[in-house]
Design an enzyme around this catalytic site. Sequence first.
Site, mmCIF file in Angstrom:
data_model
loop_
_atom_site.group_PDB
_atom_site.id
_atom_site.type_symbol
_atom_site.label_atom_id
_atom_site.label_comp_id
_atom_site.label_asym_id
_atom_site.label_seq_id
_atom_site.Cartn_x
_atom_site.Cartn_y
_atom_site.Cartn_z
ATOM 1 N N SER A 61 7.124 66.857 0.941
ATOM 2 C CA SER A 61 5.936 66.686 0.014
ATOM 3 C C SER A 61 6.288 65.794 -0.967
ATOM 4 O O SER A 61 5.567 65.238 -1.795
ATOM 5 C CB SER A 61 5.631 68.003 -0.468
ATOM 6 O OG SER A 61 4.399 68.491 0.413
ATOM 7 N N LYS A 64 4.640 62.643 -0.740
ATOM 8 C CA LYS A 64 3.146 62.413 -1.296
ATOM 9 C C LYS A 64 3.151 61.679 -2.676
ATOM 10 O O LYS A 64 1.990 60.758 -2.923
ATOM 11 C CB LYS A 64 2.529 63.880 -1.577
ATOM 12 C CG LYS A 64 2.428 64.635 -0.607
ATOM 13 C CD LYS A 64 1.966 66.151 -0.892
ATOM 14 C CE LYS A 64 1.822 66.832 0.436
ATOM 15 N NZ LYS A 64 2.013 68.173 0.629
ATOM 16 N N TYR A 186 1.019 60.851 8.281
ATOM 17 C CA TYR A 186 1.194 61.876 7.273
ATOM 18 C C TYR A 186 2.813 62.151 7.552
ATOM 19 O O TYR A 186 3.546 62.528 6.737
ATOM 20 C CB TYR A 186 0.274 62.784 6.983
ATOM 21 C CG TYR A 186 0.641 63.924 6.121
ATOM 22 C CD1 TYR A 186 0.688 63.921 5.118
ATOM 23 C CD2 TYR A 186 0.647 65.352 6.836
ATOM 24 C CE1 TYR A 186 0.970 65.136 4.080
ATOM 25 C CE2 TYR A 186 1.127 66.304 5.943
ATOM 26 C CZ TYR A 186 1.142 66.245 4.660
ATOM 27 O OH TYR A 186 1.449 67.535 3.811
ATOM 28 N N TYR A 238 3.548 72.715 -6.520
ATOM 29 C CA TYR A 238 2.514 73.762 -5.904
ATOM 30 C C TYR A 238 1.764 74.470 -6.986
ATOM 31 O O TYR A 238 1.668 74.058 -8.110
ATOM 32 C CB TYR A 238 3.216 74.432 -4.911
ATOM 33 C CG TYR A 238 4.000 73.609 -3.934
ATOM 34 C CD1 TYR A 238 3.532 72.385 -3.133
ATOM 35 C CD2 TYR A 238 5.561 73.734 -3.461
ATOM 36 C CE1 TYR A 238 4.214 71.716 -2.326
ATOM 37 C CE2 TYR A 238 6.037 73.071 -2.812
ATOM 38 C CZ TYR A 238 5.445 72.067 -2.053
ATOM 39 O OH TYR A 238 6.171 71.477 -1.091
ATOM 40 N N VAL A 256 8.946 71.093 0.866
ATOM 41 C CA VAL A 256 9.461 72.099 1.433
ATOM 42 C C VAL A 256 11.022 71.952 2.367
ATOM 43 O O VAL A 256 11.421 73.052 2.833
ATOM 44 C CB VAL A 256 8.631 72.990 2.555
ATOM 45 C CG1 VAL A 256 7.206 73.681 1.713
ATOM 46 C CG2 VAL A 256 8.026 71.872 3.613
HETATM 47 N N1 GLU Z 1 4.919 68.355 5.879
HETATM 48 C C1 GLU Z 1 4.429 69.511 5.151
HETATM 49 C C2 GLU Z 1 3.328 70.203 5.628
HETATM 50 O O1 GLU Z 1 2.331 69.379 5.708
HETATM 51 C C3 GLU Z 1 4.592 69.263 3.784
HETATM 52 C C4 GLU Z 1 4.718 70.408 3.015
HETATM 53 C C5 GLU Z 1 5.593 70.416 1.607
HETATM 54 O O2 GLU Z 1 6.479 70.044 1.656
HETATM 55 O O3 GLU Z 1 4.869 70.885 0.640
HETATM 56 O O4 GLU Z 1 2.974 71.433 5.390
#
Ligand code: GLU
Length: 306
Positions: A61, A64, A186, A238, A256
């Site tokens: 993430s 992102k 993604y 989060y 994660v």
């Molecule tokens: N690729 C993970 C997902 O889509 C990313 C989750 C993360 O790092 O928060 O669930």
Amino acid sequence: MQDMLQAILDQVRPLLSQGQVAQYIPALAEVDPHQLGIAICSLDGQLHCAGDARTPFSIQSISKVFSLVQAISHSGEEIWTRLGYEPSGQAFNSLVQLEVEKGRPRNPFINAGALVICDINQSRYATPALSMRDFVRHLCGNPRIVSDAVVAESEYQHRARNAAMAYLMQAFGNFHNEVDAVLRSYFHHCALSMSCVDVARGFAFLANSGYCPHSGAQILSPRQAQQVNAIMATSGLYDEAGNFAYRVGLPGKSGVGGGIVAVVPGRYSICVWSPALNASGNSLAGMRVLELLSERITGSVFSAVP
Ligand code: GLU
């Protein structure tokens, strides 16, 4: 600085056996949890590292933020017609809020929001995964950064929840491209394999009013960089963003894969990595390292500059 970093890692090492590596992405479940590294990039060009700072890990993430920066750089404020910048208070992959709020994600750092941002980028670039990879290489000054195809495929095979979010948003008219194609992009972004050194260098522009010190490029305006930092501070960890603000007090983003990046505006960009996670999906040891670091070295954005 070096000795202080080493002392912090030594102090935190007993925590390594307490967390759990991410289980829901099988390729990540195999990562050795006993790894711990940190890199700090200071704006005068110095790099301070300790532990496994040069071992590549799955940024997940953290990507992102890179996607958001790409979208802001070509579409500016217009992106906020598709999503918000409020904290969600929900798990990163929750569907509940998305249904109630009619397919408009709360922010770009929960999965639904990141998928909308990827959808925006998908409309803009002919090859979104490559554009992202090249953008990240440029930001970090490392032409060897790649996306791990095994991790991306593993995520694709277990895509049900992310696919459900994308289709739900499509049903509300907030998704414009083919769901599968956007999911592929993604997962490629999430599977970028980078070290603490790469990530710390890649975020230096956010500590430096949008100007990337290695490439000499103005990536975002100072105002835009400040806004991205604000969203990281309020939504980057989060549903534990409040805890992170309380304990660390810096704009940050976790993944994660166990990485956490933090920004000290005007001074440093930092990346810490340890794969074992706490119940909220954040690196257990990484949180503690950043807490000690903010107490001893960097300070918090909520206090006077030390
Ligand atoms: N690729 C993970 C997902 O889509 C990313 C989750 C993360 O790092 O928060 O669930």
